[in-house]
Design a protein around this motif. Structure first.
Motif, PDB file in Angstrom:
ATOM      1  N   ASP A 170      -5.504   3.938   5.331  1.00 17.53           N
ATOM      2  CA  ASP A 170      -6.044   2.650   4.946  1.00 17.53           C
ATOM      3  C   ASP A 170      -6.255   2.082   3.549  1.00 17.53           C
ATOM      4  OD1 ASP A 170      -6.152   2.295   7.735  1.00 17.53           O
ATOM      5  OD2 ASP A 170      -8.438   2.522   7.910  1.00 17.53           O
ATOM      6  N   PHE A 171      -6.871   3.191   2.798  1.00 10.67           N
ATOM      7  CA  PHE A 171      -6.797   2.968   1.376  1.00 10.67           C
ATOM      8  C   PHE A 171      -5.565   2.704   0.550  1.00 10.67           C
ATOM      9  CE2 PHE A 171      -8.369   4.668  -3.070  1.00 10.67           C
ATOM     10  CZ  PHE A 171      -9.244   3.678  -3.112  1.00 10.67           C
ATOM     11  N   TYR A 172      -4.499   3.523   1.093  1.00 13.79           N
ATOM     12  CA  TYR A 172      -3.139   3.521   0.706  1.00 13.79           C
ATOM     13  C   TYR A 172      -2.719   1.964   0.940  1.00 13.79           C
ATOM     14  CZ  TYR A 172       1.827   3.752   0.325  1.00 13.79           C
ATOM     15  OH  TYR A 172       3.185   3.951   0.129  1.00 13.79           O
ATOM     16  N   HIS A 173      -2.649   1.693   2.010  1.00 15.03           N
ATOM     17  CA  HIS A 173      -2.409   0.175   2.452  1.00 15.03           C
ATOM     18  C   HIS A 173      -2.975  -0.900   1.684  1.00 15.03           C
ATOM     19  CE1 HIS A 173       0.764   1.452   5.314  1.00 15.03           C
ATOM     20  NE2 HIS A 173      -0.218   2.120   5.805  1.00 15.03           N
ATOM     21  N   ALA A 174      -4.383  -0.833   1.599  1.00 12.22           N
ATOM     22  CA  ALA A 174      -5.220  -1.567   0.569  1.00 12.22           C
ATOM     23  C   ALA A 174      -4.732  -1.528  -0.757  1.00 12.22           C
ATOM     24  CB  ALA A 174      -6.739  -1.323   0.725  1.00 12.22           C
ATOM     25  N   LEU A 175      -4.307  -0.617  -1.310  1.00 17.26           N
ATOM     26  CA  LEU A 175      -4.083  -0.415  -2.729  1.00 17.26           C
ATOM     27  C   LEU A 175      -2.676  -1.151  -2.883  1.00 17.26           C
ATOM     28  CD1 LEU A 175      -4.693   3.256  -3.525  1.00 17.26           C
ATOM     29  CD2 LEU A 175      -5.923   1.307  -4.651  1.00 17.26           C
ATOM     30  N   LEU A 208       0.797  11.088  -0.020  1.00 20.77           N
ATOM     31  CA  LEU A 208       1.763  12.254   0.753  1.00 20.77           C
ATOM     32  C   LEU A 208       0.915  12.678   2.111  1.00 20.77           C
ATOM     33  CD1 LEU A 208       1.252  14.719  -2.447  1.00 20.77           C
ATOM     34  CD2 LEU A 208       3.500  13.015  -1.804  1.00 20.77           C
ATOM     35  N   THR A 209       1.836  12.839   3.182  1.00 22.85           N
ATOM     36  CA  THR A 209       1.085  13.417   4.470  1.00 22.85           C
ATOM     37  C   THR A 209       1.555  14.861   4.660  1.00 22.85           C
ATOM     38  OG1 THR A 209       2.859  11.869   5.575  1.00 22.85           O
ATOM     39  CG2 THR A 209       0.829  10.968   5.125  1.00 22.85           C
ATOM     40  N   TYR A 210       0.774  15.333   5.517  1.00 17.04           N
ATOM     41  CA  TYR A 210       1.101  16.860   5.653  1.00 17.04           C
ATOM     42  C   TYR A 210       0.832  16.847   7.249  1.00 17.04           C
ATOM     43  CZ  TYR A 210       1.740  17.406   0.830  1.00 17.04           C
ATOM     44  OH  TYR A 210       2.150  17.479  -0.231  1.00 17.04           O
ATOM     45  N   ALA A 213      -5.787   2.846 -12.440  1.00 17.92           N
ATOM     46  CA  ALA A 213      -4.792   3.899 -12.905  1.00 17.92           C
ATOM     47  C   ALA A 213      -4.201   4.206 -11.610  1.00 17.92           C
ATOM     48  CB  ALA A 213      -5.886   5.030 -12.963  1.00 17.92           C
ATOM     49  N   PRO A 214      -2.740   4.708 -11.757  1.00 19.64           N
ATOM     50  CA  PRO A 214      -2.169   5.031 -10.402  1.00 19.64           C
ATOM     51  C   PRO A 214      -2.951   6.273  -9.484  1.00 19.64           C
ATOM     52  CG  PRO A 214      -0.906   4.933 -12.469  1.00 19.64           C
ATOM     53  CD  PRO A 214      -2.192   4.969 -12.864  1.00 19.64           C
ATOM     54  N   VAL A 215      -2.566   6.035  -8.253  1.00 19.12           N
ATOM     55  CA  VAL A 215      -3.574   6.670  -7.203  1.00 19.12           C
ATOM     56  C   VAL A 215      -2.502   7.374  -6.421  1.00 19.12           C
ATOM     57  CG1 VAL A 215      -5.013   6.727  -5.274  1.00 19.12           C
ATOM     58  CG2 VAL A 215      -5.465   5.240  -6.996  1.00 19.12           C
ATOM     59  N   LEU A 216      -2.800   8.995  -6.449  1.00 19.06           N
ATOM     60  CA  LEU A 216      -2.059   9.957  -5.492  1.00 19.06           C
ATOM     61  C   LEU A 216      -2.752  10.445  -4.396  1.00 19.06           C
ATOM     62  CD1 LEU A 216       0.707  11.534  -4.990  1.00 19.06           C
ATOM     63  CD2 LEU A 216      -0.414  13.392  -6.241  1.00 19.06           C
ATOM     64  N   LEU A 217      -2.615  10.018  -3.241  1.00 16.22           N
ATOM     65  CA  LEU A 217      -3.197  10.294  -2.114  1.00 16.22           C
ATOM     66  C   LEU A 217      -2.505  11.643  -1.231  1.00 16.22           C
ATOM     67  CD1 LEU A 217      -3.859   7.113  -0.697  1.00 16.22           C
ATOM     68  CD2 LEU A 217      -5.861   8.480  -1.637  1.00 16.22           C
TER      69      LEU A 217
END
Length: 114
Positions: free
Chosen positions: A72-77, A87-89, A52-56
């Motif tokens: 790290d998880f985003y880059h691994a995906l 998304l970063t805040y 499934a698509p992932v939103l972080l």
């Protein structure tokens, strides 16, 4: 998001949470057997099964769950060609609860699920 519990044990402000959630004895540094058990219970250990698509959403001032976990998880995906968005805040911590962030986050969730 907590994605690699073993890596979090040495950098979180709640290292005992890692032990309790992972079902391992609390000791620092964590012995290899504990790190192996924590890895097995971490989302990153099952990354190849994600379909499934992932939103972080990551607060860059988070001291509870280090931002590196989600990044790290985003880059691994992405390295595996998995659909994902990050998304970063910069001004938020773990709660992501400033009014501006809350509004943006909900709009991004709606668009992601759209």
């Amino acid at each position: 998001p907590v994605t690699n519990v073993g890596l979090m044990t040495g950098v979180s402000d709640i290292p005992d949470w890692c032990a309790v959630e992972g079902g391992v004895p609390a000791s620092w540094p964590a012995p290899p057997s504990a790190l192996e058990a924590l890895w097995a219970k971490s989302p990153v250990s099952r990354i190849d099964a994600i379909s499934a698509p992932v939103l972080l959403a990551i607060g860059l001032k988070d001291r509870r769950v280090p931002p590196s976990q989600g990044i790290d998880f985003y880059h691994a995906l992405r390295a595996r060609g998995k659909p994902c968005r990050m998304l970063t805040y910069p001004d938020d911590d773990h709660a992501l609860d400033t009014p501006r962030t809350a509004a943006d986050h909900w709009c991004e969730i709606a668009a992601f699920l759209g």
